[in-house]
Motif scaffolding. Sequence first.
Motif, PDB file in Angstrom:
ATOM      1  N   VAL A 385      18.706  49.881  39.913  1.00 34.87           N
ATOM      2  CA  VAL A 385      19.323  49.587  38.614  1.00 34.87           C
ATOM      3  C   VAL A 385      20.844  49.613  38.749  1.00 34.87           C
ATOM      4  CG1 VAL A 385      19.659  50.427  36.248  1.00 34.87           C
ATOM      5  CG2 VAL A 385      17.369  50.409  37.258  1.00 34.87           C
ATOM      6  N   ASP A 386      21.380  50.589  39.473  1.00 33.58           N
ATOM      7  CA  ASP A 386      22.830  50.666  39.691  1.00 33.58           C
ATOM      8  C   ASP A 386      23.358  49.419  40.393  1.00 33.58           C
ATOM      9  OD1 ASP A 386      22.870  53.140  38.531  1.00 33.58           O
ATOM     10  OD2 ASP A 386      22.890  54.255  40.425  1.00 33.58           O
ATOM     11  N   LEU A 387      22.625  48.955  41.381  1.00 31.26           N
ATOM     12  CA  LEU A 387      23.041  47.761  42.119  1.00 31.26           C
ATOM     13  C   LEU A 387      23.100  46.542  41.202  1.00 31.26           C
ATOM     14  CD1 LEU A 387      23.696  46.107  44.620  1.00 31.26           C
ATOM     15  CD2 LEU A 387      21.265  46.119  45.222  1.00 31.26           C
ATOM     16  N   MET A 388      22.085  46.391  40.340  1.00 32.81           N
ATOM     17  CA  MET A 388      22.054  45.235  39.445  1.00 32.81           C
ATOM     18  C   MET A 388      23.128  45.341  38.361  1.00 32.81           C
ATOM     19  SD  MET A 388      19.965  43.345  40.918  1.00 32.81           S
ATOM     20  CE  MET A 388      20.038  42.001  39.734  1.00 32.81           C
ATOM     21  N   ILE A 389      23.475  46.574  37.971  1.00 30.30           N
ATOM     22  CA  ILE A 389      24.577  46.757  37.023  1.00 30.30           C
ATOM     23  C   ILE A 389      25.891  46.309  37.665  1.00 30.30           C
ATOM     24  CG2 ILE A 389      25.972  48.486  35.809  1.00 30.30           C
ATOM     25  CD1 ILE A 389      23.376  50.073  35.354  1.00 30.30           C
ATOM     26  N   ALA A 390      26.070  46.669  38.937  1.00 33.21           N
ATOM     27  CA  ALA A 390      27.286  46.264  39.664  1.00 33.21           C
ATOM     28  C   ALA A 390      27.360  44.743  39.774  1.00 33.21           C
ATOM     29  CB  ALA A 390      27.293  46.904  41.052  1.00 33.21           C
ATOM     30  N   PHE A 391      26.230  44.103  40.042  1.00 35.75           N
ATOM     31  CA  PHE A 391      26.228  42.642  40.137  1.00 35.75           C
ATOM     32  C   PHE A 391      26.520  42.017  38.775  1.00 35.75           C
ATOM     33  CE2 PHE A 391      23.838  38.636  39.664  1.00 35.75           C
ATOM     34  CZ  PHE A 391      24.586  37.860  40.537  1.00 35.75           C
ATOM     35  N   GLU A 392      25.952  42.590  37.710  1.00 36.12           N
ATOM     36  CA  GLU A 392      26.167  42.056  36.357  1.00 36.12           C
ATOM     37  C   GLU A 392      27.659  42.019  36.022  1.00 36.12           C
ATOM     38  OE1 GLU A 392      25.468  40.553  32.549  1.00 36.12           O
ATOM     39  OE2 GLU A 392      24.048  40.764  34.204  1.00 36.12           O
ATOM     40  N   ALA A 393      28.369  43.075  36.385  1.00 32.19           N
ATOM     41  CA  ALA A 393      29.810  43.127  36.102  1.00 32.19           C
ATOM     42  C   ALA A 393      30.557  42.006  36.815  1.00 32.19           C
ATOM     43  CB  ALA A 393      30.369  44.486  36.515  1.00 32.19           C
ATOM     44  N   ARG A 394      30.191  41.729  38.058  1.00 29.01           N
ATOM     45  CA  ARG A 394      30.858  40.656  38.808  1.00 29.01           C
ATOM     46  C   ARG A 394      30.405  39.281  38.316  1.00 29.01           C
ATOM     47  NH1 ARG A 394      34.603  42.716  39.081  1.00 29.01           N
ATOM     48  NH2 ARG A 394      35.477  41.281  40.620  1.00 29.01           N
ATOM     49  N   LYS A 395      29.161  39.183  37.925  1.00 27.18           N
ATOM     50  CA  LYS A 395      28.624  37.908  37.426  1.00 27.18           C
ATOM     51  C   LYS A 395      29.414  37.436  36.201  1.00 27.18           C
ATOM     52  CE  LYS A 395      24.784  37.840  35.016  1.00 27.18           C
ATOM     53  NZ  LYS A 395      23.360  37.960  34.637  1.00 27.18           N
ATOM     54  N   ARG A 402      37.537  29.749  40.474  1.00 25.44           N
ATOM     55  CA  ARG A 402      38.025  30.998  41.053  1.00 25.44           C
ATOM     56  C   ARG A 402      38.144  30.840  42.569  1.00 25.44           C
ATOM     57  NH1 ARG A 402      37.121  36.716  39.371  1.00 25.44           N
ATOM     58  NH2 ARG A 402      37.583  38.001  41.197  1.00 25.44           N
ATOM     59  N   SER A 403      39.232  31.347  43.136  1.00 29.03           N
ATOM     60  CA  SER A 403      39.437  31.220  44.586  1.00 29.03           C
ATOM     61  C   SER A 403      39.214  32.538  45.320  1.00 29.03           C
ATOM     62  CB  SER A 403      40.856  30.719  44.872  1.00 29.03           C
ATOM     63  OG  SER A 403      41.814  31.592  44.292  1.00 29.03           O
ATOM     64  N   SER A 404      39.367  33.664  44.613  1.00 26.25           N
ATOM     65  CA  SER A 404      39.242  34.967  45.277  1.00 26.25           C
ATOM     66  C   SER A 404      37.780  35.390  45.397  1.00 26.25           C
ATOM     67  CB  SER A 404      40.021  36.028  44.496  1.00 26.25           C
ATOM     68  OG  SER A 404      39.538  36.124  43.167  1.00 26.25           O
ATOM     69  N   HIS A 405      37.516  36.325  46.309  1.00 26.72           N
ATOM     70  CA  HIS A 405      36.172  36.836  46.518  1.00 26.72           C
ATOM     71  C   HIS A 405      35.756  37.773  45.376  1.00 26.72           C
ATOM     72  CE1 HIS A 405      36.783  35.269  50.546  1.00 26.72           C
ATOM     73  NE2 HIS A 405      35.521  35.578  50.860  1.00 26.72           N
ATOM     74  N   LEU A 406      34.437  37.946  45.237  1.00 21.76           N
ATOM     75  CA  LEU A 406      33.874  38.901  44.297  1.00 21.76           C
ATOM     76  C   LEU A 406      33.184  39.998  45.099  1.00 21.76           C
ATOM     77  CD1 LEU A 406      32.374  36.350  41.757  1.00 21.76           C
ATOM     78  CD2 LEU A 406      34.111  38.039  41.201  1.00 21.76           C
ATOM     79  N   ASN A 407      33.548  41.248  44.836  1.00 20.67           N
ATOM     80  CA  ASN A 407      32.978  42.371  45.571  1.00 20.67           C
ATOM     81  C   ASN A 407      31.890  43.056  44.751  1.00 20.67           C
ATOM     82  OD1 ASN A 407      34.774  41.985  47.713  1.00 20.67           O
ATOM     83  ND2 ASN A 407      36.348  43.240  46.723  1.00 20.67           N
ATOM     84  N   VAL A 408      30.715  43.201  45.344  1.00 23.37           N
ATOM     85  CA  VAL A 408      29.598  43.887  44.700  1.00 23.37           C
ATOM     86  C   VAL A 408      29.329  45.178  45.465  1.00 23.37           C
ATOM     87  CG1 VAL A 408      27.173  43.759  44.012  1.00 23.37           C
ATOM     88  CG2 VAL A 408      28.599  41.691  43.970  1.00 23.37           C
ATOM     89  N   VAL A 438      28.702  35.412  52.570  1.00 30.16           N
ATOM     90  CA  VAL A 438      28.661  36.821  52.169  1.00 30.16           C
ATOM     91  C   VAL A 438      29.091  37.665  53.363  1.00 30.16           C
ATOM     92  CG1 VAL A 438      27.267  38.717  51.275  1.00 30.16           C
ATOM     93  CG2 VAL A 438      26.796  36.373  50.526  1.00 30.16           C
ATOM     94  N   LYS A 439      30.118  38.476  53.174  1.00 28.33           N
ATOM     95  CA  LYS A 439      30.637  39.325  54.244  1.00 28.33           C
ATOM     96  C   LYS A 439      30.478  40.797  53.854  1.00 28.33           C
ATOM     97  CE  LYS A 439      32.146  35.651  56.434  1.00 28.33           C
ATOM     98  NZ  LYS A 439      31.461  35.165  57.674  1.00 28.33           N
ATOM     99  N   MET A 448      31.467  38.465  48.266  1.00 26.50           N
ATOM    100  CA  MET A 448      30.877  37.157  48.017  1.00 26.50           C
ATOM    101  C   MET A 448      31.973  36.145  47.725  1.00 26.50           C
ATOM    102  SD  MET A 448      27.633  38.220  45.624  1.00 26.50           S
ATOM    103  CE  MET A 448      27.141  36.498  45.527  1.00 26.50           C
ATOM    104  N   SER A 449      31.962  35.039  48.438  1.00 28.39           N
ATOM    105  CA  SER A 449      32.924  33.974  48.179  1.00 28.39           C
ATOM    106  C   SER A 449      32.576  33.297  46.857  1.00 28.39           C
ATOM    107  CB  SER A 449      32.901  32.948  49.313  1.00 28.39           C
ATOM    108  OG  SER A 449      31.660  32.262  49.315  1.00 28.39           O
ATOM    109  N   SER A 450      33.526  32.536  46.327  1.00 32.72           N
ATOM    110  CA  SER A 450      33.266  31.805  45.080  1.00 32.72           C
ATOM    111  C   SER A 450      32.128  30.806  45.266  1.00 32.72           C
ATOM    112  CB  SER A 450      34.543  31.081  44.625  1.00 32.72           C
ATOM    113  OG  SER A 450      35.023  30.220  45.648  1.00 32.72           O
TER     114      SER A 450
END
Length: 681
Positions: A385-395, A402-408, A438-439, A448-450
């Motif tokens: 659940v914590d992982l999916m919450i972190a992804f939701e915020a970046r989503k 957007r050109s910058s990466h998104l960190n999850v 994905v790095k 995660m790249s754009s």
Amino acid sequence: MSSLLDFRMRTLQIGTNGEQSDTPSPPDSPGLHNESCNIAPLTPSQSPRSQPRTQKSPPFIVVVAIDFGTTSSGYAFSFCKDPEAIHMMRKWEGGDPGIANQKTPTSLLLTPEGKFHSFGYTARDCYHDLDPEEAGDWLYFEKFKMKIHSTSDLTMKTELEAINGKKMQALEVFAHALRFFRQHAVQELQDQCPSLPEKDAVRWVITVPAIWKQPAKQFMREAAYLAGLVSSENPEQLLIALEPEAASIYCRKLRLHQLIDLSCKPLANGFTTEKPIDSSFRQAREQLRRSRHSRTFLVESGMGELWSEMQAGDRYIVADCGGGTVDLTVHQIEQPQGTLKELYKASGGPYGSVGVDLAFENMLCQIFGEDFIRTFKSKRPAAWVDLMIAFEARKRTAAPHRSSHLNVSLPFSFIDFFRRYKGQNVETALKKSGINFVKWSSQGMLRMSSEAMNELFQPTIHQIVQHIDDLMKKPDVNGIKFLFLVGGFAESPMLQHAVQTAFGNICRVIIPQDVGLTILKGAVLFGLDPTIVRVRRSPLTYGVGVLNKFVEGKHPKEKLLVKEGKNWCTDIFDKFVSVDQSVALGEVVQRSYCPARLGQRKIIINIYCCSTDDIIYITDPGVRKCGTINLELSDLEESSPKKSRREIRASMQFGDTEIKVTALDVKASKTVRASIDFLSN
């Protein structure tokens, strides 16, 4: 529009259950090969065309609407004496610091014994804080509304699976959530209005997708009964609102400054939008956020400026893009009264923002292995659940340019569990996966790249754009002037850009500033005046099975039934209403029935439905039994002639958000208890 009034009565094919199994057919009444007939046919004389009934609302003091969403939910209310003021719920506990949360996550936490513990942010945070071993015993539910849409054989006993794999009856889960909202809303109302009566003062409204079928709508009603919102003895106290309809009702009240025109075309006052979409939308959202401390929104007493400019015949689409489903409706505003007319049956599908979450989960399966992800979800449910919450915020921050990466952030338990489960670290797994966009970050994050985020969005967005495009090509939907984008997913710049690119040159693509609350506010307005939508379209063809006189050369021989020397054709579909047929509010289909015997106390009539209109028999492909009409009869009075025929006239109403039935004992002029059951098939 064709009238629905129809008194033609043929011999009815009626199935029986245990209650009627000992009821024989009368000697002069045709039976069935595998079923017995428990009523006799009755053919009253033709009656004149009926007029739609006037809708009279009971004298409620306040309307409370619950927007029960897949990912987030909330409530709002309005006092009937002050309908221009819509009051939002109190600020929810939890969530991001400094943000007044108008909604709360649709997350429910039950104790290991199945008792209610918490809902929303509180449930999410409490579950997060549980010890990993202890969490395995607690029942945590999220995004569970989708189960009701995806279950083809929904019943009162349908079960939901918690994050830990334990199952519970879906009706109880939904009732827990609705009971939570009831308690919050009633407490707030009593704080504001201490003299508010405890019973019968509130009209409740619950939102559901317009594409939901009748069983799902009935399910929400049954859950509301179980939760104590209203009593089944007083069903009119609860309204089921269709989400895109509610949005449409609210949008008709908006002023020009409350709308964002994505198509960048000149507005009626000459103002032209030149700022990028995501920038304009963020600015509008920030202005809205700053004003939310009041929690009270004022709406126009009449129609908003945009609607006032519409010409007779102007039509528009409302695309409700939520967490679970995308729901499309086509409306035409009727001037000068401002009522709405549905031009095409509701359509859509499971194309909500949850699809992006599933794409992210599939990506994790490609990197770390499906077996590991399945085991991790089972053994460390709170960490998942914590992982999916972190992804939701970046989503939510993803944008098309957007050109910058998104960190999850990956939870530590994920990294540790993977090392022990696979015998290698996550960085090695990433390199071996071959997924270049994905790095791994040494800070414990997936970078995660754009392009990576774009790939997660595209399948879901493509389905949405394709469905809108298909709808616009329908003959009844030509000449669309506006496309209103509403719902929580409509806040996404990714979706906004895709819809603008696809349809900005065809019509004006418009988003209300408070897009995530549009449905909730519209549901309040619908509760204040349920007659706003004057004409709807039937989503399916409905009817019953009847017996007709057998005609050689017309009817197949396998349908022949010989009874008392007469030839009958079985399984003929007697239509009540056709798919996509216009149905005015209050207009009814009437059929009359006669009990097979004097002492009979109950009549059960099977209802059949189909998504097409070319139906001849109830055994045709695509036709299925979808419900039953239940008529409960009272005892005959002593003075009634023993041999007189007892006419029970049933009136079925298809113009509301739910199919309703009422019945009358004609000779006694008494109301017969009548109901339609879509959940017992």
